[in-house]
Design a protein around this motif. Sequence first.
Motif, PDB file in Angstrom:
ATOM      1  N   UNK A  38      33.569  30.864  35.182  1.00 21.73           N
ATOM      2  CA  UNK A  38      32.777  29.782  34.251  1.00 21.73           C
ATOM      3  C   UNK A  38      33.062  28.795  35.442  1.00 21.73           C
ATOM      4  N   UNK A  39      33.300  29.426  36.679  1.00 23.49           N
ATOM      5  CA  UNK A  39      33.493  28.710  37.691  1.00 23.49           C
ATOM      6  C   UNK A  39      32.282  27.651  38.202  1.00 23.49           C
ATOM      7  N   UNK A  40      31.908  26.865  38.512  1.00 24.36           N
ATOM      8  CA  UNK A  40      30.869  26.140  39.321  1.00 24.36           C
ATOM      9  C   UNK A  40      31.226  25.735  41.096  1.00 24.36           C
ATOM     10  N   UNK A  41      29.871  25.954  41.028  1.00 19.28           N
ATOM     11  CA  UNK A  41      29.531  26.435  42.560  1.00 19.28           C
ATOM     12  C   UNK A  41      28.154  25.324  43.176  1.00 19.28           C
ATOM     13  N   UNK A  42      28.278  24.905  44.486  1.00 23.31           N
ATOM     14  CA  UNK A  42      27.141  24.116  44.784  1.00 23.31           C
ATOM     15  C   UNK A  42      25.952  25.121  45.221  1.00 23.31           C
ATOM     16  N   UNK A  43      25.940  26.063  45.104  1.00 24.41           N
ATOM     17  CA  UNK A  43      24.656  27.790  45.926  1.00 24.41           C
ATOM     18  C   UNK A  43      25.735  28.685  45.419  1.00 24.41           C
ATOM     19  N   UNK A  44      24.502  29.619  45.811  1.00 23.92           N
ATOM     20  CA  UNK A  44      24.841  31.007  45.732  1.00 23.92           C
ATOM     21  C   UNK A  44      26.379  31.487  46.627  1.00 23.92           C
ATOM     22  N   UNK A  45      25.458  30.904  47.605  1.00 18.27           N
ATOM     23  CA  UNK A  45      26.120  31.536  48.729  1.00 18.27           C
ATOM     24  C   UNK A  45      27.661  31.549  49.182  1.00 18.27           C
ATOM     25  N   UNK A  46      27.454  29.847  48.376  1.00 15.06           N
ATOM     26  CA  UNK A  46      29.251  29.515  47.931  1.00 15.06           C
ATOM     27  C   UNK A  46      29.955  30.322  47.012  1.00 15.06           C
ATOM     28  N   UNK A  47      29.215  30.847  46.057  1.00 11.56           N
ATOM     29  CA  UNK A  47      29.732  31.086  44.998  1.00 11.56           C
ATOM     30  C   UNK A  47      30.523  32.261  45.922  1.00 11.56           C
ATOM     31  N   UNK A  48      28.970  33.294  46.401  1.00 13.72           N
ATOM     32  CA  UNK A  48      29.552  34.334  47.124  1.00 13.72           C
ATOM     33  C   UNK A  48      30.822  34.742  48.135  1.00 13.72           C
TER      34      UNK A  48
END
Length: 79
Positions: A38-48
């Motif tokens: 459920x966390x929000x990130x600015x990009x897929x790379x940031x989530x990775x």
Amino acid sequence: MSKPIVIEVAGKAVAVAAPAGDQVRFVAVKYDVWDLDGELYGSVAEAERAAERHLASRGAIDGQAIGRGAFPTELAVAV
């Protein structure tokens, strides 16, 4: 980003990055990263990177299996 993208760590799928406006929502598919669900990130790379850091802090990278930990007792149901 218009479609969900699979997030892999050490070659194993652990989550999906789903579009959420101009951000991506982390959708956990393995218990090892459930804390990030459920966390929000600015990009897929940031989530990775967040998934990698989280798993590294739990010792689930570098030779240890991802998603093969003991079933959490707080989720167990008495029969």
